[in-house]
Design a protein around this motif. Structure first.
Motif, mmCIF file in Angstrom:
data_model
loop_
_atom_site.group_PDB
_atom_site.id
_atom_site.type_symbol
_atom_site.label_atom_id
_atom_site.label_comp_id
_atom_site.label_asym_id
_atom_site.label_seq_id
_atom_site.Cartn_x
_atom_site.Cartn_y
_atom_site.Cartn_z
ATOM 1 N N ASN A 145 0.860 -1.198 0.000
ATOM 2 C CA ASN A 145 0.000 0.000 0.000
ATOM 3 C C ASN A 145 0.887 1.236 0.000
ATOM 4 N N GLY A 146 2.101 1.076 0.508
ATOM 5 C CA GLY A 146 2.944 2.258 0.643
ATOM 6 C C GLY A 146 4.420 1.932 0.555
ATOM 7 N N VAL A 147 5.196 2.958 0.207
ATOM 8 C CA VAL A 147 6.641 2.813 0.102
ATOM 9 C C VAL A 147 7.303 3.740 1.113
ATOM 10 N N VAL A 148 8.257 3.185 1.841
ATOM 11 C CA VAL A 148 9.110 3.998 2.709
ATOM 12 C C VAL A 148 10.471 4.052 2.025
ATOM 13 N N ILE A 149 10.968 5.258 1.804
ATOM 14 C CA ILE A 149 12.236 5.404 1.082
ATOM 15 C C ILE A 149 13.308 5.924 2.035
ATOM 16 N N VAL A 171 4.022 2.114 -11.639
ATOM 17 C CA VAL A 171 3.387 0.953 -11.008
ATOM 18 C C VAL A 171 1.976 1.321 -10.563
ATOM 19 N N CYS A 172 1.850 2.518 -10.015
ATOM 20 C CA CYS A 172 0.559 2.992 -9.527
ATOM 21 C C CYS A 172 -0.431 3.096 -10.689
ATOM 22 N N LYS A 173 0.044 3.580 -11.817
ATOM 23 C CA LYS A 173 -0.817 3.785 -12.976
ATOM 24 C C LYS A 173 -1.225 2.456 -13.618
ATOM 25 N N ASN A 174 -0.261 1.538 -13.713
ATOM 26 C CA ASN A 174 -0.490 0.334 -14.514
ATOM 27 C C ASN A 174 -0.798 -0.944 -13.734
ATOM 28 N N LEU A 175 -0.294 -1.046 -12.503
ATOM 29 C CA LEU A 175 -0.360 -2.342 -11.815
ATOM 30 C C LEU A 175 -0.979 -2.308 -10.428
ATOM 31 N N ASN A 176 -0.784 -1.212 -9.696
ATOM 32 C CA ASN A 176 -1.252 -1.181 -8.311
ATOM 33 C C ASN A 176 -1.715 0.224 -7.942
ATOM 34 N N PRO A 177 -3.007 0.512 -8.173
ATOM 35 C CA PRO A 177 -3.526 1.863 -7.925
ATOM 36 C C PRO A 177 -3.504 2.285 -6.452
ATOM 37 N N HIS A 178 -3.281 1.312 -5.533
ATOM 38 C CA HIS A 178 -3.298 1.634 -4.094
ATOM 39 C C HIS A 178 -1.955 2.128 -3.582
ATOM 40 N N LEU A 179 -0.950 2.142 -4.451
ATOM 41 C CA LEU A 179 0.413 2.437 -3.992
ATOM 42 C C LEU A 179 0.636 3.930 -3.770
ATOM 43 N N THR A 180 1.159 4.265 -2.580
ATOM 44 C CA THR A 180 1.518 5.663 -2.321
ATOM 45 C C THR A 180 2.897 5.698 -1.670
ATOM 46 N N ILE A 181 3.517 6.865 -1.712
ATOM 47 C CA ILE A 181 4.765 7.040 -0.959
ATOM 48 C C ILE A 181 4.370 7.462 0.451
ATOM 49 N N ILE A 182 4.691 6.623 1.434
ATOM 50 C CA ILE A 182 4.372 6.935 2.830
ATOM 51 C C ILE A 182 5.294 8.055 3.301
ATOM 52 N N GLY A 183 6.567 7.908 2.986
ATOM 53 C CA GLY A 183 7.472 8.967 3.393
ATOM 54 C C GLY A 183 8.933 8.654 3.112
ATOM 55 N N LEU A 184 9.728 9.689 3.207
ATOM 56 C CA LEU A 184 11.177 9.584 3.031
ATOM 57 C C LEU A 184 11.815 9.637 4.408
ATOM 58 N N LEU A 185 12.717 8.706 4.647
ATOM 59 C CA LEU A 185 13.386 8.642 5.940
ATOM 60 C C LEU A 185 14.861 8.986 5.759
ATOM 61 N N ARG A 186 15.298 10.017 6.466
ATOM 62 C CA ARG A 186 16.709 10.396 6.376
ATOM 63 C C ARG A 186 17.519 9.503 7.318
ATOM 64 N N VAL A 187 18.475 8.781 6.754
ATOM 65 C CA VAL A 187 19.264 7.826 7.551
ATOM 66 C C VAL A 187 20.755 8.158 7.464
ATOM 67 N N MET A 188 21.528 7.532 8.377
ATOM 68 C CA MET A 188 22.987 7.725 8.434
ATOM 69 C C MET A 188 23.315 9.213 8.389
ATOM 70 N N TYR A 189 22.551 9.976 9.159
ATOM 71 C CA TYR A 189 22.645 11.434 9.073
ATOM 72 C C TYR A 189 23.758 11.966 9.945
ATOM 73 N N ASP A 190 24.596 12.800 9.357
ATOM 74 C CA ASP A 190 25.675 13.438 10.116
ATOM 75 C C ASP A 190 25.481 14.952 10.066
ATOM 76 N N PRO A 191 24.973 15.543 11.166
ATOM 77 C CA PRO A 191 24.630 16.970 11.151
ATOM 78 C C PRO A 191 25.848 17.889 11.005
ATOM 79 N N ARG A 192 27.053 17.314 11.162
ATOM 80 C CA ARG A 192 28.246 18.163 11.027
ATOM 81 C C ARG A 192 28.536 18.489 9.562
#
Length: 262
Positions: A145-149, A171-192
């Motif tokens: 139903n959703g993608v976490v990136i 994919v949403c258009k052709n194969l799976n109309p229920h697919l949404t992007i849930i959200g983007l997750l920032r990982v391995m983050y170095d604030p410096r």
């Protein structure tokens, strides 16, 4: 709909080494700690999510490969992981599945067909995708139903992101109309790093509330956890990385309007 269906999310990014598996494993364990019933599907032939949950990928009786080619059902193939969630394991065999499945009819929905049989037994089904926009990833996208990136805030990150977003749209258009992007997750983050801050700000500008508020820092304890076969959130609960993933699990639960567990 009388049966309550699981929320099916895939953790996807066609770039390798961006923390997909770390995210999948720790989100699974974090949601399980929030008293959710979780199934983690390892869809990467490297089997890193399987190993990261303390399951020996070489000695598992059944894997996701056998599920995809129709030899066994999901219920038969799952293994219980430390941290109280189920895992559908993967190993090298899975690399052959793509070749075998080319001849199948409806080959892109094999995972969905299999998952449909058990989706009322879980609250969340998380799929760890391989680092490629392959038939395996397509099966995940058709099932979810959703993608976490998960993504690192680095120079090339935004470039790869547009390819992935386009694939999701297709994919949403052709194969799976229920697919949404849930959200983007920032990982391995170095604030410096100034660049990390700039890319992070760009993401927020482009994607707005699709960017999770939780940021996962670069963290040694998180990186060590897989070699002990334990999710980071269980390996060292007090580490910055573990706390961030627990916050992320709670943010995910909150977004979906479910009760939060500290």
């Amino acid at each position: 709909q009388d049966k309550k269906m699981a929320k099916v999310f895939c953790i996807a990014n066609q770039k390798g080494g961006v923390g997909k598996t770390t995210t999948a494993v720790n989100l699974a364990a974090g949601l399980a700690m929030a008293r959710q019933r979780v199934l983690l599907v390892d869809l990467d032939p490297q089997g890193n999510a399987t190993m990261g949950c303390g399951i020996d990928k070489r000695s598992v009786k059944h894997t996701v490969y056998q599920v995809l080619v129709g030899m066994v059902g999901v219920a038969e193939a799952t293994v219980r992981a430390e941290g109280d969630f189920d895992v559908l394991a993967a190993n090298r065999e899975l690399a052959g599945a793509e070749v075998e499945m080319v001849g199948f009819e409806n080959r892109e929905v094999k995972l969905r067909e299999a998952i449909n049989e058990v989706d009322d037994q879980y609250d969340f089904i998380l799929i760890d995708c391989p680092p490629a926009l392959s038939l395996l990833t397509l099966n995940a996208l058709c099932c979810a139903n959703g993608v976490v990136i998960p993504m690192q805030c680095e120079y090339y990150a935004l470039e790869g992101l547009s390819d992935l977003v386009n694939t999701i749209k297709q994919v949403c258009k052709n194969l799976n109309p229920h697919l949404t992007i849930i959200g983007l997750l920032r990982v391995m983050y170095d604030p410096r790093m100034t660049l990390a801050q700039q890319v992070s700000a760009q993401l927020e500008k482009h994607f707005g509330d699709k960017v999770f508020k939780t940021i996962i820092p670069r963290n040694v304890r998180l990186a060590e956890a897989p070699s002990y076969g334990v999710p980071g959130v269980l390996f060292d609960k007090s580490s910055k990385g573990a706390r961030a993933y627990l916050d992320f699990a709670n943010e995910m639960v909150e977004r979906l309007g479910l009760p939060v567990v500290a």
